[in-house]
Design a protein around this motif. Structure first.
Motif, mmCIF file in Angstrom:
data_model
loop_
_atom_site.group_PDB
_atom_site.id
_atom_site.type_symbol
_atom_site.label_atom_id
_atom_site.label_comp_id
_atom_site.label_asym_id
_atom_site.label_seq_id
_atom_site.Cartn_x
_atom_site.Cartn_y
_atom_site.Cartn_z
ATOM 1 N N GLY A 52 7.166 -6.294 4.562
ATOM 2 C CA GLY A 52 6.509 -5.354 5.456
ATOM 3 C C GLY A 52 5.053 -5.665 5.722
ATOM 4 N N ALA A 53 4.337 -6.097 4.688
ATOM 5 C CA ALA A 53 2.919 -6.409 4.851
ATOM 6 C C ALA A 53 2.737 -7.575 5.818
ATOM 7 C CB ALA A 53 2.286 -6.733 3.496
ATOM 8 N N GLU A 54 3.590 -8.585 5.676
ATOM 9 C CA GLU A 54 3.507 -9.726 6.585
ATOM 10 C C GLU A 54 3.890 -9.313 7.998
ATOM 11 O OE1 GLU A 54 4.939 -14.395 6.905
ATOM 12 O OE2 GLU A 54 6.099 -12.998 5.665
ATOM 13 N N ALA A 55 4.844 -8.392 8.119
ATOM 14 C CA ALA A 55 5.252 -7.904 9.433
ATOM 15 C C ALA A 55 4.069 -7.278 10.165
ATOM 16 C CB ALA A 55 6.375 -6.890 9.290
ATOM 17 N N VAL A 56 3.270 -6.504 9.437
ATOM 18 C CA VAL A 56 2.097 -5.877 10.034
ATOM 19 C C VAL A 56 1.094 -6.947 10.471
ATOM 20 C CG1 VAL A 56 0.125 -4.360 9.627
ATOM 21 C CG2 VAL A 56 2.385 -3.743 8.718
ATOM 22 N N ARG A 57 0.815 -7.898 9.590
ATOM 23 C CA ARG A 57 -0.159 -8.946 9.914
ATOM 24 C C ARG A 57 0.273 -9.774 11.117
ATOM 25 N NH1 ARG A 57 0.039 -9.693 4.275
ATOM 26 N NH2 ARG A 57 1.242 -11.632 4.523
ATOM 27 N N ASP A 70 13.529 -4.668 9.280
ATOM 28 C CA ASP A 70 14.422 -4.252 8.203
ATOM 29 C C ASP A 70 13.781 -3.057 7.502
ATOM 30 O OD1 ASP A 70 16.456 -4.179 6.332
ATOM 31 O OD2 ASP A 70 15.594 -5.747 5.083
ATOM 32 N N ILE A 71 14.581 -2.079 7.101
ATOM 33 C CA ILE A 71 14.022 -0.861 6.517
ATOM 34 C C ILE A 71 13.620 -1.055 5.058
ATOM 35 C CG2 ILE A 71 16.119 0.220 5.611
ATOM 36 C CD1 ILE A 71 13.508 2.015 7.757
ATOM 37 N N ARG A 72 14.331 -1.934 4.352
ATOM 38 C CA ARG A 72 14.038 -2.152 2.938
ATOM 39 C C ARG A 72 13.470 -3.550 2.733
ATOM 40 N NH1 ARG A 72 19.210 0.214 -0.477
ATOM 41 N NH2 ARG A 72 19.242 2.321 0.392
ATOM 42 N N MET A 73 12.187 -3.610 2.410
ATOM 43 C CA MET A 73 11.528 -4.894 2.168
ATOM 44 C C MET A 73 10.489 -4.755 1.067
ATOM 45 S SD MET A 73 10.961 -6.654 5.909
ATOM 46 C CE MET A 73 10.089 -5.266 6.618
ATOM 47 N N PRO A 74 10.174 -5.850 0.403
ATOM 48 C CA PRO A 74 9.147 -5.806 -0.644
ATOM 49 C C PRO A 74 7.747 -5.742 -0.055
ATOM 50 C CG PRO A 74 9.940 -8.040 -0.341
ATOM 51 C CD PRO A 74 10.820 -7.166 0.497
ATOM 52 N N ALA A 75 6.761 -5.502 -0.912
ATOM 53 C CA ALA A 75 5.330 -5.427 -0.547
ATOM 54 C C ALA A 75 5.020 -4.172 0.249
ATOM 55 C CB ALA A 75 4.878 -6.670 0.209
ATOM 56 N N ASP A 77 7.500 -1.259 2.628
ATOM 57 C CA ASP A 77 8.820 -1.030 3.222
ATOM 58 C C ASP A 77 8.719 -0.867 4.733
ATOM 59 O OD1 ASP A 77 8.273 1.681 3.911
ATOM 60 O OD2 ASP A 77 8.988 2.393 1.979
ATOM 61 N N GLY A 78 9.882 -0.848 5.382
ATOM 62 C CA GLY A 78 9.914 -0.792 6.831
ATOM 63 C C GLY A 78 9.319 0.468 7.423
ATOM 64 N N VAL A 79 9.384 1.579 6.698
ATOM 65 C CA VAL A 79 8.819 2.836 7.199
ATOM 66 C C VAL A 79 7.299 2.746 7.301
ATOM 67 C CG1 VAL A 79 8.490 5.293 6.731
ATOM 68 C CG2 VAL A 79 10.722 4.234 6.320
ATOM 69 N N GLU A 80 6.656 2.335 6.218
ATOM 70 C CA GLU A 80 5.195 2.237 6.223
ATOM 71 C C GLU A 80 4.738 1.134 7.173
ATOM 72 O OE1 GLU A 80 1.299 3.054 5.649
ATOM 73 O OE2 GLU A 80 3.038 4.252 5.042
ATOM 74 N N ALA A 81 5.473 0.039 7.215
ATOM 75 C CA ALA A 81 5.114 -1.042 8.140
ATOM 76 C C ALA A 81 5.202 -0.551 9.584
ATOM 77 C CB ALA A 81 6.042 -2.238 7.933
ATOM 78 N N THR A 82 6.226 0.233 9.888
ATOM 79 C CA THR A 82 6.373 0.795 11.229
ATOM 80 C C THR A 82 5.196 1.695 11.570
ATOM 81 O OG1 THR A 82 8.795 0.708 11.189
ATOM 82 C CG2 THR A 82 7.787 2.315 12.672
ATOM 83 N N SER A 83 4.822 2.547 10.635
ATOM 84 C CA SER A 83 3.698 3.454 10.853
ATOM 85 C C SER A 83 2.415 2.692 11.158
ATOM 86 C CB SER A 83 3.502 4.335 9.611
ATOM 87 O OG SER A 83 2.415 5.222 9.784
ATOM 88 N N ARG A 84 2.153 1.637 10.413
ATOM 89 C CA ARG A 84 0.921 0.866 10.619
ATOM 90 C C ARG A 84 0.959 0.103 11.936
ATOM 91 N NH1 ARG A 84 -0.686 -1.535 4.590
ATOM 92 N NH2 ARG A 84 -0.290 0.400 3.448
#
Length: 234
Positions: A52-57, A70-75, A77-84
């Motif tokens: 998720g962190a890499e997804a945001v970056r 993906d909803i379940r990821m390390p670092a 998760d997909g929910v917080e990554a989506t929010s950011r």
């Protein structure tokens, strides 16, 4: 896929091409989704992320049109990554879920996800979903919609401030919202209300505008949280 490689690919995108970032911690899924989407002439996978962190970056760096998340990821998760991502970019987020991810669906929706798909979908559903979400529409797989409705139906008492806002709608718009929140398609709503699909689209657009809702997915949440739709309806 690292950010350097992802950035190098970004320049080849044409104006009509849907630019996509694929985020999944499982390389097999990530590579498969990228291969399927990248084979389409109007879609380009400009980046990938393994958490998720890499997804945001990557999303902040490349500014894609759609993030397949993906909803379940390390670092992160997909929910917080989506929010950011929704807070810092204009990218639409299409969330991938499994049958046992009910606890995440509502949270991801409130975080700003524009659509949900099950990971066992076929390739045609995936391609269509990316195009639909890129066009600014929401998309909920029928099975996800039913699970979301079940979750919301048992989530507690109506929120008074939301219930009060129902007064902004006409009687026909309330009927439309109730059916929309129950998971019906435009065609099904038209059949129930005995009107054309065009008329339903007009009512849906008016409901979303008046209530300040982003899409149909948010309308499902509003319908339950306002108390318009209650357990046992339908």
């Amino acid at each position: 896929m690292n950010e350097t490689r992802a950035t190098a690919r970004a320049g080849s995108t044409g104006g009509a091409v849907v630019r996509v970032v694929v985020a999944d911690d499982q390389e097999l899924f990530r590579g498969g989704f990228s291969l399927i989407l990248g084979a389409e002439p109007d879609i380009e996978v400009v980046g990938e992320a393994a958490d998720g962190a890499e997804a945001v970056r990557v999303t902040e760096a490349l500014r894609p049109d759609v993030v397949l998340m993906d909803i379940r990821m390390p670092a992160l998760d997909g929910v917080e990554a989506t929010s950011r991502i929704r807070a810092t970019t204009s990218a639409k987020v299409l969330v991938l879920t499994m049958f046992d991810d009910d606890e995440y669906v509502h949270d991801a929706l409130k975080a700003g996800a524009s659509g949900f798909l099950l990971k066992d979908m076929d390739r045609h559903d995936l391609i269509r979903a990316v195009r639909v979400v890129a066009a600014g529409q929401s998309l909920l797989a029928p099975t996800v919609t039913r699970r979301l409705i079940d979750t919301l139906a048992g989530s507690g008492r109506p929120v008074p401030r939301l219930a009060a806002r129902l007064g902004e709608l006409t009687a026909r718009e309330i009927d439309t919202l109730r059916l929309l929140a129950a998971g019906l398609t435009n065609a099904e709503i038209a059949e129930v209300l005995v009107v054309s699909e065009h008329t339903v689209k007009t009512h849906v657009s008016s409901v979303l505008t008046k209530l300040g809702l982003r899409d149909r997915a948010q309308a499902v949440v509003f319908g339950y949280e306002s108390g318009l739709v209650v357990p046992g309806d339908g």
